[in-house]
Design a protein around this motif. Structure first.
Motif, PDB file in Angstrom:
ATOM      1  N   CYS A 135       0.844  -1.191   0.000  1.00  0.00           N
ATOM      2  CA  CYS A 135       0.000   0.000   0.000  1.00  0.00           C
ATOM      3  C   CYS A 135       0.880   1.242   0.000  1.00  0.00           C
ATOM      4  CB  CYS A 135      -0.923  -0.019   1.217  1.00  0.00           C
ATOM      5  SG  CYS A 135      -0.064   0.191   2.797  1.00  0.00           S
ATOM      6  N   GLU A 227      -0.808  -0.625   7.961  1.00  0.00           N
ATOM      7  CA  GLU A 227      -1.327  -1.392   6.821  1.00  0.00           C
ATOM      8  C   GLU A 227      -0.184  -2.007   6.010  1.00  0.00           C
ATOM      9  OE1 GLU A 227      -4.315  -2.266   6.215  1.00  0.00           O
ATOM     10  OE2 GLU A 227      -5.277  -1.032   7.743  1.00  0.00           O
ATOM     11  N   LYS A 230       0.969  -5.133   7.690  1.00  0.00           N
ATOM     12  CA  LYS A 230      -0.018  -6.199   7.438  1.00  0.00           C
ATOM     13  C   LYS A 230       0.137  -6.754   6.032  1.00  0.00           C
ATOM     14  CE  LYS A 230      -3.721  -4.399  10.397  1.00  0.00           C
ATOM     15  NZ  LYS A 230      -5.088  -3.814  10.364  1.00  0.00           N
ATOM     16  N   ARG A 231       0.289  -5.847   5.061  1.00  0.00           N
ATOM     17  CA  ARG A 231       0.398  -6.287   3.663  1.00  0.00           C
ATOM     18  C   ARG A 231       1.652  -7.136   3.457  1.00  0.00           C
ATOM     19  NH1 ARG A 231      -3.464  -7.243   1.468  1.00  0.00           N
ATOM     20  NH2 ARG A 231      -2.234  -7.406  -0.430  1.00  0.00           N
TER      21      ARG A 231
END
Length: 249
Positions: A135, A227, A230-231
């Motif tokens: 992201c 994020e 997490k990605r």
């Protein structure tokens, strides 16, 4: 400083040069740490008025060294890359970037934190996070729409395709496009002109320009960072990173 980050003072201007031309100046964990320390030192040095970021060998930076990135994975807000980004946000002195050749990933997003950006007509930009199943980072998800408009920001981040200096100018990522042969001359003229201004006034003016959005930028850095981590642990990202490394080999 490490030999992968060169430091040079010219009058009141300090230039930090990313120096891994054999790897297209790809950032390693150690380079992020060195760049963070160099920025903090420049900001604390009363003899320095302006800090310049540039790259050696006709390349700004190709972004993260993926092999090193896998070896030193981002784990949270204390990771070297996030410390580097927060240092860019917090820098009190004017920050100038001079882009020649590729500026990939964080090589583009760091420009959003610079106060003045010169690019050669052969500069090329990309924010290919989505192609690696990742992201946006560097607060680009809030700064880019503000500067480029939502339509162009969405196009650049959702497709992750390379774009030229004229598009970067249209997106307001950079201030000026200069013929490559004139880049050094224009850089010297502009940075010396900026460095000749009173330091206190420079710092106050920068603060007034940026402080109103500092809280939003820092909040976005944290959200993007969470994020991003997490990605990195997703099956999509593992497959995409492995495919990228195999193509490089």
């Amino acid at each position: 400083m490490s030999n992968t980050l060169l430091t040079q003072d010219t009058g009141k201007v300090r230039t930090l040069t990313f120096n891994r031309p054999e790897k297209k100046n790809a950032f390693t964990h150690a380079m992020y740490e060195a760049a963070t320390e160099a920025l903090r030192q420049a900001d604390a040095d009363p003899a320095i008025h302006v800090v310049v970021l540039t790259g050696a060998g006709g390349v700004f930076t190709s972004g993260n060294d993926i092999g090193d990135f896998v070896e030193h994975p981002v784990t949270g807000e204390d990771s070297a890359v996030f410390r580097f980004l927060r240092t860019l946000v917090d820098l009190a002195k004017p920050l100038v970037a001079v882009v020649d050749g590729p500026a990939v990933g964080i090589g583009t997003t760091m420009l959003l934190h610079c106060d003045y950006v010169l690019a050669s007509d052969r500069a090329r930009f990309a924010m290919p996070f989505i192609n690696l199943a990742l992201c946006p980072e560097g607060a680009s998800s809030v700064l880019l729409p503000r500067q480029a408009g939502m339509a162009l920001a969405s196009e650049l981040l959702l497709f992750g395709e390379p774009f030229d200096a004229e598009t970067a100018l249209r997106a307001r990522i950079i201030n000026r496009v200069v013929p490559a042969a004139q880049l050094a001359e224009v850089t010297a003229e502009r940075t010396q002109a900026l460095a000749a201004k009173p330091l206190g006034a420079l710092q106050v003016t920068k603060s007034l320009l940026r402080d109103s959005m500092r809280s939003e930028v820092n909040g976005t850095l944290r959200r993007e960072g969470a994020e991003f981590v997490k990605r990195l642990h997703s099956d999509e990202a593992r497959e995409a990173l492995m495919a990228f490394m195999n193509r490089k080999k």
